[in-house]
Design a protein around this motif. Structure first.
Motif, PDB file in Angstrom:
ATOM      1  N   LEU A  22     -17.337  66.780  32.863  1.00 22.60           N
ATOM      2  CA  LEU A  22     -18.315  67.856  32.801  1.00 22.60           C
ATOM      3  C   LEU A  22     -18.201  68.523  31.441  1.00 22.60           C
ATOM      4  O   LEU A  22     -17.156  69.088  31.104  1.00 22.60           O
ATOM      5  CB  LEU A  22     -18.071  68.880  33.916  1.00 22.60           C
ATOM      6  N   PHE A  23     -19.254  68.442  30.656  1.00 26.34           N
ATOM      7  CA  PHE A  23     -19.345  69.174  29.400  1.00 26.34           C
ATOM      8  C   PHE A  23     -19.944  70.533  29.742  1.00 26.34           C
ATOM      9  O   PHE A  23     -21.076  70.621  30.247  1.00 26.34           O
ATOM     10  CB  PHE A  23     -20.219  68.425  28.395  1.00 26.34           C
ATOM     11  N   MET A  24     -19.194  71.601  29.493  1.00 28.26           N
ATOM     12  CA  MET A  24     -19.591  72.911  29.995  1.00 28.26           C
ATOM     13  C   MET A  24     -19.236  74.003  28.982  1.00 28.26           C
ATOM     14  O   MET A  24     -18.576  73.739  27.970  1.00 28.26           O
ATOM     15  CB  MET A  24     -18.874  73.201  31.321  1.00 28.26           C
ATOM     16  N   LYS A  25     -19.661  75.195  29.290  1.00 25.16           N
ATOM     17  CA  LYS A  25     -19.285  76.360  28.486  1.00 25.16           C
ATOM     18  C   LYS A  25     -18.163  77.085  29.217  1.00 25.16           C
ATOM     19  O   LYS A  25     -18.356  77.604  30.306  1.00 25.16           O
ATOM     20  CB  LYS A  25     -20.480  77.286  28.282  1.00 25.16           C
ATOM     21  N   GLY A  26     -16.961  77.077  28.616  1.00 25.04           N
ATOM     22  CA  GLY A  26     -15.801  77.672  29.250  1.00 25.04           C
ATOM     23  C   GLY A  26     -14.980  76.644  29.994  1.00 25.04           C
ATOM     24  O   GLY A  26     -15.109  75.430  29.776  1.00 25.04           O
ATOM     25  N   LYS A  27     -14.143  77.136  30.882  1.00 23.62           N
ATOM     26  CA  LYS A  27     -13.279  76.290  31.704  1.00 23.62           C
ATOM     27  C   LYS A  27     -13.693  76.416  33.169  1.00 23.62           C
ATOM     28  O   LYS A  27     -14.315  77.407  33.549  1.00 23.62           O
ATOM     29  CB  LYS A  27     -11.817  76.714  31.548  1.00 23.62           C
ATOM     30  N   PRO A  28     -13.321  75.453  34.012  1.00 25.39           N
ATOM     31  CA  PRO A  28     -13.689  75.548  35.428  1.00 25.39           C
ATOM     32  C   PRO A  28     -13.236  76.850  36.087  1.00 25.39           C
ATOM     33  O   PRO A  28     -13.920  77.382  36.950  1.00 25.39           O
ATOM     34  CB  PRO A  28     -13.006  74.325  36.049  1.00 25.39           C
ATOM     35  N   ASN A  29     -12.075  77.367  35.692  1.00 27.83           N
ATOM     36  CA  ASN A  29     -11.608  78.617  36.302  1.00 27.83           C
ATOM     37  C   ASN A  29     -12.153  79.854  35.604  1.00 27.83           C
ATOM     38  O   ASN A  29     -11.915  80.979  36.052  1.00 27.83           O
ATOM     39  CB  ASN A  29     -10.076  78.680  36.336  1.00 27.83           C
ATOM     40  N   ALA A  30     -12.913  79.649  34.529  1.00 27.27           N
ATOM     41  CA  ALA A  30     -13.525  80.780  33.821  1.00 27.27           C
ATOM     42  C   ALA A  30     -14.780  80.308  33.083  1.00 27.27           C
ATOM     43  O   ALA A  30     -14.821  80.267  31.858  1.00 27.27           O
ATOM     44  CB  ALA A  30     -12.533  81.401  32.840  1.00 27.27           C
ATOM     45  N   TRP A  71     -30.127  64.954  25.839  1.00 27.50           N
ATOM     46  CA  TRP A  71     -30.256  66.015  26.848  1.00 27.50           C
ATOM     47  C   TRP A  71     -29.982  67.341  26.140  1.00 27.50           C
ATOM     48  O   TRP A  71     -28.887  67.542  25.608  1.00 27.50           O
ATOM     49  CB  TRP A  71     -29.253  65.781  27.979  1.00 27.50           C
ATOM     50  N   PRO A  72     -30.936  68.256  26.110  1.00 28.71           N
ATOM     51  CA  PRO A  72     -30.838  69.401  25.192  1.00 28.71           C
ATOM     52  C   PRO A  72     -29.975  70.567  25.654  1.00 28.71           C
ATOM     53  O   PRO A  72     -29.751  71.497  24.876  1.00 28.71           O
ATOM     54  CB  PRO A  72     -32.298  69.851  25.063  1.00 28.71           C
ATOM     55  N   THR A  73     -29.515  70.571  26.894  1.00 26.08           N
ATOM     56  CA  THR A  73     -28.826  71.758  27.403  1.00 26.08           C
ATOM     57  C   THR A  73     -27.421  71.431  27.914  1.00 26.08           C
ATOM     58  O   THR A  73     -27.072  70.273  28.146  1.00 26.08           O
ATOM     59  CB  THR A  73     -29.623  72.401  28.556  1.00 26.08           C
ATOM     60  N   ILE A  74     -26.656  72.493  28.086  1.00 28.64           N
ATOM     61  CA  ILE A  74     -25.305  72.430  28.638  1.00 28.64           C
ATOM     62  C   ILE A  74     -25.311  73.267  29.911  1.00 28.64           C
ATOM     63  O   ILE A  74     -25.921  74.331  29.925  1.00 28.64           O
ATOM     64  CB  ILE A  74     -24.268  72.996  27.639  1.00 28.64           C
ATOM     65  N   PRO A  75     -24.683  72.804  30.992  1.00 27.08           N
ATOM     66  CA  PRO A  75     -23.711  71.725  31.124  1.00 27.08           C
ATOM     67  C   PRO A  75     -24.356  70.362  31.276  1.00 27.08           C
ATOM     68  O   PRO A  75     -25.560  70.255  31.551  1.00 27.08           O
ATOM     69  CB  PRO A  75     -22.960  72.107  32.398  1.00 27.08           C
ATOM     70  N   GLN A  76     -23.519  69.341  31.124  1.00 25.95           N
ATOM     71  CA  GLN A  76     -23.924  67.959  31.349  1.00 25.95           C
ATOM     72  C   GLN A  76     -22.808  67.246  32.115  1.00 25.95           C
ATOM     73  O   GLN A  76     -21.638  67.361  31.758  1.00 25.95           O
ATOM     74  CB  GLN A  76     -24.169  67.237  30.024  1.00 25.95           C
ATOM     75  N   LEU A  77     -23.201  66.518  33.141  1.00 25.42           N
ATOM     76  CA  LEU A  77     -22.231  65.770  33.938  1.00 25.42           C
ATOM     77  C   LEU A  77     -22.394  64.284  33.680  1.00 25.42           C
ATOM     78  O   LEU A  77     -23.509  63.750  33.741  1.00 25.42           O
ATOM     79  CB  LEU A  77     -22.433  66.057  35.432  1.00 25.42           C
ATOM     80  N   TYR A  78     -21.273  63.613  33.409  1.00 23.71           N
ATOM     81  CA  TYR A  78     -21.240  62.161  33.247  1.00 23.71           C
ATOM     82  C   TYR A  78     -20.349  61.569  34.336  1.00 23.71           C
ATOM     83  O   TYR A  78     -19.244  62.053  34.580  1.00 23.71           O
ATOM     84  CB  TYR A  78     -20.676  61.778  31.876  1.00 23.71           C
ATOM     85  N   LEU A  83     -24.930  59.518  32.040  1.00 22.33           N
ATOM     86  CA  LEU A  83     -25.388  60.891  32.189  1.00 22.33           C
ATOM     87  C   LEU A  83     -26.060  61.084  33.545  1.00 22.33           C
ATOM     88  O   LEU A  83     -26.979  60.345  33.907  1.00 22.33           O
ATOM     89  CB  LEU A  83     -26.371  61.243  31.070  1.00 22.33           C
ATOM     90  N   VAL A  84     -25.593  62.103  34.292  1.00 21.48           N
ATOM     91  CA  VAL A  84     -26.212  62.461  35.561  1.00 21.48           C
ATOM     92  C   VAL A  84     -27.272  63.524  35.340  1.00 21.48           C
ATOM     93  O   VAL A  84     -28.391  63.432  35.848  1.00 21.48           O
ATOM     94  CB  VAL A  84     -25.150  62.966  36.559  1.00 21.48           C
ATOM     95  N   GLY A  85     -26.931  64.555  34.582  1.00 19.63           N
ATOM     96  CA  GLY A  85     -27.880  65.620  34.285  1.00 19.63           C
ATOM     97  C   GLY A  85     -27.197  66.965  34.198  1.00 19.63           C
ATOM     98  O   GLY A  85     -25.965  67.062  34.114  1.00 19.63           O
ATOM     99  N   GLY A  86     -28.032  68.020  34.229  1.00 21.06           N
ATOM    100  CA  GLY A  86     -27.531  69.377  34.120  1.00 21.06           C
ATOM    101  C   GLY A  86     -27.338  70.029  35.474  1.00 21.06           C
ATOM    102  O   GLY A  86     -27.313  69.362  36.510  1.00 21.06           O
ATOM    103  N   SER A  87     -27.210  71.360  35.461  1.00 24.13           N
ATOM    104  CA  SER A  87     -26.832  72.065  36.682  1.00 24.13           C
ATOM    105  C   SER A  87     -27.870  71.929  37.794  1.00 24.13           C
ATOM    106  O   SER A  87     -27.509  71.791  38.974  1.00 24.13           O
ATOM    107  CB  SER A  87     -26.590  73.544  36.377  1.00 24.13           C
ATOM    108  N   ASP A  88     -29.158  71.951  37.459  1.00 27.66           N
ATOM    109  CA  ASP A  88     -30.181  71.834  38.506  1.00 27.66           C
ATOM    110  C   ASP A  88     -30.068  70.505  39.241  1.00 27.66           C
ATOM    111  O   ASP A  88     -30.142  70.442  40.476  1.00 27.66           O
ATOM    112  CB  ASP A  88     -31.580  71.985  37.909  1.00 27.66           C
TER     113      ASP A  88
END
Length: 307
Positions: A22-30, A71-78, A83-88
């Protein structure tokens, strides 16, 4: 903009080394944005084992991953390098069970939670739903810190739903198990005026300890004090009992058993209170804040300087 070959190699190495990333902003716990928080919530609720990349701390990857998967936005799941996609998309797949299948996990438990809406609360909620118009229901979202949010949402026949007092309540996959036994009431007393939510699954609230209580328990070995102040502040004044610190970050302590008794300490009690709430949200069940901080402790022990 073409993707730099060195950045492409870094991304491909990450994906090759980790089946789920998961490419994301921050960490899973924060998480540092709402979309990343939703993605983490869906993956955690599914029981997924995944690696994460904090793009906020790595600008090259932040821009590079957008170009890599177009894919222009974050998060992204692989998953499996794809690539699976973003949060939606992650939330949609979690709700339908597709996410579990993609992760090779058993189908999700979609058992509706048993909840109670008192008559007084039902009267208020029913009026709000009627005012919103036909086709609306009560949506209840409960995050991993067991903070509940109530809102009106279009009736979703695919959602996990429960009914109480004639009110349809809808839940996403992560919120449903967290809502088991939930009670929604209307209060107009010492608790205030408005809807009151009682969730038996929520971790116990943070409790205050006096410096004398914290000192006694720490000396008895039944409590771990965590001084959240930086080293330069601790050099000015420190307690004379064993304590842990955040000098190397909170990750090590976050990995301790969730029933570890913890008491957080700072200068006056503000920063330690925030740290205590953070650990409570992680599921720690015996969390305390030392009221008044080291300043109050100095009144107990004159050998401790005040600053």
């Amino acid at each position: 903009m073409p993707l730099d070959p060195a950045v492409r190699a870094r991304i491909e190495s990450l994906l090759a080394a980790n089946p789920v990333v998961l490419f994301m902003k921050g960490k899973p716990n924060a998480p540092q944005c709402g979309f990343s928080s939703k993605a983490v919530g869906a993956l955690d609720a599914a029981g997924a084992d995944y690696a994460h990349v904090d793009v906020l701390s790595d600008p090259e990857i932040r821009e590079g991953i957008k170009a890599y998967g177009d894919w222009p936005t974050i998060p992204q799941l692989y998953i499996g390098g794809e690539l699976v996609g973003g949060s939606d998309i992650i939330l949609q797949m979690a709700g339908s069970g597709e996410l579990h299948a993609a992760l090779g996990l058993p189908a999700p438990d979609r058992t509706p939670p048993s909840i109670t809406i008192t008559p007084a609360a039902a009267d208020l909620l029913r009026k709000a739903i009627d005012d919103a118009g036909e086709g609306y229901a009560l949506q209840i979202d409960i995050d991993k810190g067991f903070n509940a949010r109530l809102q009106l949402a279009p009736r979703d026949e695919a959602a996990i739903a429960a009914e109480s007092a004639g009110i349809r309540a809808q839940f996403d996959l992560a919120s449903a198990p967290r809502a088991r036994g939930l009670v929604i009431d209307w209060a107009d007393d010492e608790r205030g005026k408005g809807l009151v939510i009682d969730n038996p699954n929520a971790p116990p609230k943070v409790r205050n300890l006096t410096p004398a209580q914290a000192s006694e328990q720490a000396r008895a070995g039944t409590l771990t004090i965590v001084d959240v102040r930086p080293a330069e502040e601790r050099a000015l004044a420190s307690v004379n009992v064993p304590y842990a610190t955040f000098d190397d970050g909170p990750d090590e302590i976050e990995g301790w058993p969730k029933d570890t008794p913890l008491a957080f300490l700072c200068h006056h009690g503000g920063r330690s209170g925030q740290a205590a709430e953070h650990f409570r949200a992680l599921g720690f069940s015996k969390v305390h804040n030392i009221a008044g901080g080291i300043d109050a402790w100095a009144q107990l022990d004159p050998a401790i300087p005040r600053y």
